[in-house]
Design a protein around this motif. Structure first.
Motif, PDB file in Angstrom:
ATOM      1  N   TYR A  40      11.469  11.054   6.405  1.00 40.13           N
ATOM      2  CA  TYR A  40      10.099  11.537   6.566  1.00 40.13           C
ATOM      3  C   TYR A  40       9.267  11.472   5.279  1.00 40.13           C
ATOM      4  O   TYR A  40       8.092  11.818   5.302  1.00 40.13           O
ATOM      5  CB  TYR A  40      10.110  12.942   7.152  1.00 40.13           C
ATOM      6  N   ARG A  41       9.863  10.977   4.187  1.00 43.27           N
ATOM      7  CA  ARG A  41       9.085  10.785   2.957  1.00 43.27           C
ATOM      8  C   ARG A  41       7.982   9.759   3.249  1.00 43.27           C
ATOM      9  O   ARG A  41       8.240   8.745   3.900  1.00 43.27           O
ATOM     10  CB  ARG A  41      10.017  10.284   1.852  1.00 43.27           C
ATOM     11  N   ASN A  42       6.757  10.049   2.785  1.00 42.71           N
ATOM     12  CA  ASN A  42       5.628   9.130   2.969  1.00 42.71           C
ATOM     13  C   ASN A  42       5.416   8.838   4.459  1.00 42.71           C
ATOM     14  O   ASN A  42       5.070   7.709   4.833  1.00 42.71           O
ATOM     15  CB  ASN A  42       5.875   7.831   2.189  1.00 42.71           C
TER      16      ASN A  42
ATOM     17  N   TRP B  86       0.812  -1.221   0.000  1.00 44.95           N
ATOM     18  CA  TRP B  86       0.000   0.000   0.000  1.00 44.95           C
ATOM     19  C   TRP B  86       0.848   1.275   0.000  1.00 44.95           C
ATOM     20  O   TRP B  86       0.327   2.356  -0.234  1.00 44.95           O
ATOM     21  CB  TRP B  86      -0.909   0.026   1.230  1.00 44.95           C
ATOM     22  N   ASN B  87       2.146   1.160   0.280  1.00 40.20           N
ATOM     23  CA  ASN B  87       2.858   2.419   0.526  1.00 40.20           C
ATOM     24  C   ASN B  87       3.215   3.167  -0.742  1.00 40.20           C
ATOM     25  O   ASN B  87       3.363   4.381  -0.729  1.00 40.20           O
ATOM     26  CB  ASN B  87       4.088   2.182   1.398  1.00 40.20           C
ATOM     27  N   PHE B  88       3.378   2.445  -1.853  1.00 42.18           N
ATOM     28  CA  PHE B  88       3.576   3.093  -3.165  1.00 42.18           C
ATOM     29  C   PHE B  88       2.637   2.396  -4.132  1.00 42.18           C
ATOM     30  O   PHE B  88       3.050   1.525  -4.913  1.00 42.18           O
ATOM     31  CB  PHE B  88       5.045   3.014  -3.588  1.00 42.18           C
TER      32      PHE B  88
ATOM     33  N   THR C 104       8.370   3.891   4.071  1.00 41.00           N
ATOM     34  CA  THR C 104       9.033   3.333   2.899  1.00 41.00           C
ATOM     35  C   THR C 104      10.045   2.302   3.373  1.00 41.00           C
ATOM     36  O   THR C 104      10.592   2.423   4.471  1.00 41.00           O
ATOM     37  CB  THR C 104       9.771   4.394   2.043  1.00 41.00           C
ATOM     38  N   CYS C 105      10.294   1.308   2.540  1.00 35.65           N
ATOM     39  CA  CYS C 105      11.191   0.214   2.938  1.00 35.65           C
ATOM     40  C   CYS C 105      12.637   0.654   2.899  1.00 35.65           C
ATOM     41  O   CYS C 105      13.512  -0.054   3.385  1.00 35.65           O
ATOM     42  CB  CYS C 105      10.992  -0.957   2.012  1.00 35.65           C
ATOM     43  N   VAL C 106      12.911   1.807   2.273  1.00 39.16           N
ATOM     44  CA  VAL C 106      14.297   2.274   2.170  1.00 39.16           C
ATOM     45  C   VAL C 106      14.552   3.499   3.041  1.00 39.16           C
ATOM     46  O   VAL C 106      15.615   4.090   2.986  1.00 39.16           O
ATOM     47  CB  VAL C 106      14.678   2.610   0.708  1.00 39.16           C
ATOM     48  N   CYS C 107      13.591   3.857   3.894  1.00 41.18           N
ATOM     49  CA  CYS C 107      13.811   5.071   4.694  1.00 41.18           C
ATOM     50  C   CYS C 107      14.810   4.780   5.813  1.00 41.18           C
ATOM     51  O   CYS C 107      14.929   3.655   6.300  1.00 41.18           O
ATOM     52  CB  CYS C 107      12.510   5.587   5.264  1.00 41.18           C
TER      53      CYS C 107
ATOM     54  N   PRO D 265      19.379  -0.384 -10.270  1.00 37.88           N
ATOM     55  CA  PRO D 265      18.937  -1.720  -9.843  1.00 37.88           C
ATOM     56  C   PRO D 265      18.515  -1.689  -8.382  1.00 37.88           C
ATOM     57  O   PRO D 265      19.359  -1.641  -7.480  1.00 37.88           O
ATOM     58  CB  PRO D 265      20.174  -2.582 -10.049  1.00 37.88           C
ATOM     59  N   PHE D 266      17.220  -1.688  -8.118  1.00 36.27           N
ATOM     60  CA  PHE D 266      16.659  -1.562  -6.766  1.00 36.27           C
ATOM     61  C   PHE D 266      16.468  -2.959  -6.188  1.00 36.27           C
ATOM     62  O   PHE D 266      15.812  -3.814  -6.785  1.00 36.27           O
ATOM     63  CB  PHE D 266      15.315  -0.854  -6.826  1.00 36.27           C
ATOM     64  N   GLY D 267      17.038  -3.181  -5.006  1.00 35.86           N
ATOM     65  CA  GLY D 267      16.807  -4.463  -4.354  1.00 35.86           C
ATOM     66  C   GLY D 267      17.783  -4.668  -3.214  1.00 35.86           C
ATOM     67  O   GLY D 267      18.709  -3.903  -3.011  1.00 35.86           O
TER      68      GLY D 267
HETATM   69  O1  LIG Z   1       8.137   0.470  -1.283  1.00 34.36           O
HETATM   70  C1  LIG Z   1       9.007   1.274  -1.107  1.00 34.36           C
HETATM   71  O2  LIG Z   1       9.322   1.671   0.002  1.00 34.36           O
HETATM   72  C2  LIG Z   1       9.663   1.810  -2.323  1.00 34.36           C
HETATM   73  O3  LIG Z   1      10.381   0.785  -2.956  1.00 34.36           O
HETATM   74  C3  LIG Z   1      10.547   2.959  -1.988  1.00 34.36           C
HETATM   75  S1  LIG Z   1      11.046   3.834  -3.394  1.00 34.36           S
HETATM   76  O4  LIG Z   1      11.186   2.920  -4.537  1.00 34.36           O
HETATM   77  O5  LIG Z   1      10.016   4.859  -3.651  1.00 34.36           O
HETATM   78  O6  LIG Z   1      12.331   4.416  -2.992  1.00 34.36           O
END
Ligand SMILES: O=C(O)[C@H](O)CS(=O)(=O)O
Ligand SMILES: NC(=O)C1=CN([C@@H]2O[C@H](COP(=O)(O)OP(=O)(O)OC[C@H]3O[C@@H](n4cnc5c(N)ncnc54)[C@H](OP(=O)(O)O)[C@@H]3O)[C@@H](O)[C@H]2O)C=CC1
Length: 485
Positions: free
Chosen positions: A283-285, A157-159, A289-292, A450-452
Motif C-alpha cells: 500500500y506504499r504510494n 511519475w511514481n517517485f 511502485t514497481c516493487v510492491c 543494488p536495486f534492479g
Molecule cells: O519506482 C519505484 O517503484 C521505486 O524504484 C521503488 S523504491 O525504490 O522506492 O523501492
C-alpha cells in the motif's frame, strides 16, 4: 489552483534548466494535482531542438567536469545533498501536490532520493582501477575507469525525486553529464532538483532537465550519437521501445522496468510480521511502485488467518488528499490508473474471486485499499502489474508449488517471503528468479543496495557500489618499452 505555501517559492519552476540557463517555451503543459485536478503550475513544452541544445552543452561541460578531481565532484554533490535536506519540506509539498502521495511519504522520498546523492558523493572518491600481473617482462598492464560521457535519463511519475537522484548521483560522481526528461505528470520535482543543483555549484551544462513531448525528446536522446548512455525507469513496454531506438548508436543501457512481485507467506511465518510487511510493500504510494507486492501467495494452513489479519489492517487505512491529516493512501496518478485497477478487480470477481475488504472506486482518482481472496492464476492480477492498492490472495500447498507460482511471470524485479525454517529460507531465496528478495521484510530499497531486476524487469543495478558501474567505461593500457637500455 492549488496553493503550495512554500517557504522558498523560487523552487516552484515554470521554466526548464537547459545548458545552464532557465528557458521557457512557446507552448506550455499544465501540471495538475491528482487529488482534485487543480492546476499547480505550468512547464514548457519543449522538443528536439532544446534537447539537442542540452546534449551539445553537456558534451562540452562533461569534458571539464571529468577533469575535476573526484574530491571536487564529491564536494559539490555533498552540497546538493545538503540543500535537498535543507529544503525537504518544500520539495515534499511540491511532490504531494503533483504526485498525490501523502506528505509523510513525500518527506520520506526526499530523504531517500537525497541519500543517493550523499552515497555517490562518497563513492566518487572510490572509483578505483587495477594493475594486472603482466605475462611480458618489459610491459605493465593497467586498467583505469573513465566516465561514459553524456548520459540521457527518462524517469517515471511514481517517485519523481528518487528516480532522478538514483541516476544523477552515480552519473555525476563518475564524471558524466546528465540530461533528464521527467514524467509529464511530475516535472516540478525534477525542476526543483535542478534549481538546487545549480545552487550547489553544478557547472552549466552538467545537469539539464527538459519537459515536453516525451516521444520527441526521447527520439533525440536515443538517436543522438553524443549520448553514450541511456538510463530509463518506467514500464517494460516503453523500455523495449527505447532499447530499440538506442540500437543504431549502441548506447550503454540502464533499464529499471516493470515488476510483478510475489509476496509468499509460508505456514511457519510470523503472521503479524507478514501482515506488517504486506501493508508496507503493497500500500506504499497507493500501490504505485514497481516493487510492491502484486501477488500474495499464502500457504493453505494459514490462508484464512492471514486474510483476516490483513483485512483488519487494511481497514485502518485512510484515503484522501495527500495533504490531509492522517491520510495514508492518496489518489492514483490519473483516471487511466483507476480504470486499470477497476478492470483487474472486475476480472477477478468475474472469475470467482471475492472481496474481503474494499473493491470500490471512491470518485476522482481515489480507490479503496482492497483485499481479494480466492484469486487464481487465470486472472489478470496474476499476469499484469495492477499498480494500485489491491492485494490479491492466492493459495498454495507446497514449497515447490509456491516457487513455481512465483516464477510464472516474465518479470523478475522484487519478491518477498516470510518463513522461519532456515533450510526453507535458503531453498526459496535461491529458487526465486528475481533481482531482489525480501526475507521477512516488506521494504528493501536503500541507497546501499543494488536495486534492479532480471528477465523483462530490466538491465543493470542502481544504488550500492555497483550503481556507478553503469556510468563508467573500462580502459586497458599495456605499457611497454620498459626493457633496460
Ligand atoms: O519506482 C519505484 O517503484 C521505486 O524504484 C521503488 S523504491 O525504490 O522506492 O523501492
Ligand atoms: N523498475 C522500476 O524501478 C520502476 C518501474 N516502473 C514501471 O513503470 C510503469 C508505471 O510508470 P509510468 O511512468 O507510467 O511508466 P511509462 O513507461 O509510461 O513512463 C515512464 C517515462 O517514460 C516516458 N515515455 C513514455 N513513452 C515514451 C516514449 N515513447 N519515448 C520516450 N519517453 C517515453 C514517460 O514520459 P511521459 O510522462 O511524458 O509519458 C515517462 O517519463 C509501471 O509498469 C511500473 O512498474 C515505474 C517506476 C520504477
Amino acid at each position: 489552483m492549488t496553493t503550495l505555501a512554500l517557504t522558498d517559492p523560487t523552487l516552484l519552476k515554470d521554466t526548464c534548466y537547459v545548458a545552464g540557463e532557465w528557458i521557457g517555451g512557446a507552448a506550455t503543459l499544465a501540471v495538475t494535482n491528482p487529488s482534485d485536478g487543480g492546476v499547480i503550475g505550468r512547464v514548457p513544452k519543449l522538443g528536439a531542438a532544446e534537447t539537442r541544445r542540452a546534449i551539445e552543452a553537456a558534451e562540452t561541460a562533461q569534458k571539464l567536469w571529468a577533469k575535476r578531481t573526484a574530491k571536487e565532484r564529491a564536494t559539490i554533490l555533498r552540497k546538493w545533498f545538503a540543500l535537498m535536506m535543507d529544503n525537504q519540506e518544500d520539495l515534499a509539498r511540491i511532490m504531494t501536490a503533483e504526485q498525490g502521495k501523502p506528505l509523510a511519504e513525500s518527506r520520506g522520498e526526499i530523504a531517500y532520493g537525497a541519500s543517493f546523492i550523499e552515497f555517490f558523493a562518497e563513492e566518487a572518491k572510490r572509483i578505483y582501477g587495477e594493475t594486472i600481473p603482466s605475462p611480458w617482462p618489459n610491459a605493465r598492464m593497467i586498467v583505469i575507469r573513465q566516465p561514459l560521457g553524456v548520459v540521457a535519463a527518462i524517469t517515471p511519475w511514481n517517485f519523481p525525486n528518487a528516480m532522478i537522484t538514483r541516476k544523477a548521483g552515480p552519473a555525476l560522481a563518475a564524471g558524466c553529464a546528465f540530461v533528464c526528461k521527467p514524467a509529464s505528470e511530475t516535472p516540478l520535482s525534477a525542476l526543483a532538483i535542478a534549481e538546487l543543483g545549480e545552487r550547489a555549484g553544478l557547472p552549466p551544462g552538467v545537469f539539464s532537465v527538459i519537459t515536453g513531448s516525451s516521444r520527441e525528446i526521447g527520439a533525440e536522446m536515443t538517436a543522438n550519437p553524443i549520448v553514450r548512455g541511456l538510463t530509463f525507469t518506467g514500464s517494460t513496454e516503453v523500455g523495449r521501445t527505447l532499447m530499440a531506438q538506442c540500437a543504431p548508436t549502441i548506447k550503454k543501457l540502464g533499464l529499471e522496468l516493470g515488476g510483478n512481485a510475489p509476496f509468499i507467506v509460508f505456514d511457519d511465518a510470523d503472521l503479524d510480521a507478514a501482515v506488517q510487511g504486506a501493508m508496507a510493500s503493497k500500500y506504499r504510494n497507493a500501490g504505485q511502485t514497481c516493487v510492491c507486492a502484486n501477488r500474495l501467495l499464502v500457504q493453505d494452513g494459514v490462508y484464512e488467518a492471514f486474510a483476516d489479519k490483513l483485512a483488519a489492517a487494511v481497514r485502518t487505512l485512510k484515503v484522501g488528499d495527500g495533504f490531509g491529516d492522517g491520510v495514508t493512501t492518496g489518489p492514483l496518478i490519473n483516471e487511466a490508473a483507476v480504470a486499470k485497477v477497476e478492470e483487474h478487480v472486475a476480472d477477478a470477481l468475474a472469475k470467482g474471486a471475492r472481496i474481503v475488504v474494499g473493491g470500490k472506486a471512491l470518485g476522482g482518482n481515489f480507490y479503496q485499499p482492497t483485499v481479494l481472496a480466492g484469486v487464481t492464476p487465470d486472472m489478470a492480477v496474476a499476469r499484469e502489474e495492477t499498480f494500485g492498492p489491491v492485494a490479491p490472495l492466492f493459495r498454495f500447498k507446497t514449497e515447490d508449488e509456491a516457487i513455481a507460482m512465483a516464477n510464472a511471470t516474465e518479470f523478475g524485479l522484487a519478491c518477498y517471503f516470510y518463513a522461519r525454517d532456515i533450510g526453507r529460507v535458503w531453498r526459496v531465496a535461491e529458487g526465486l528468479e528475481y533481482g531482489m528478495v525480501g526475507i521477512n521484510e516488506g521494504i528493501i530499497s536503500t541507497a546501499e543496495a543494488p536495486f534492479g531486476g532480471v528477465k523483462e524487469s530490466g538491465i543493470g543495478r542502481e544504488g550500492s557500489r555497483h550503481g556507478v558501474e553503469e556510468y563508467l567505461e573500462m580502459k586497458y593500457m599495456l605499457m611497454g618499452g620498459l626493457a633496460a637500455p
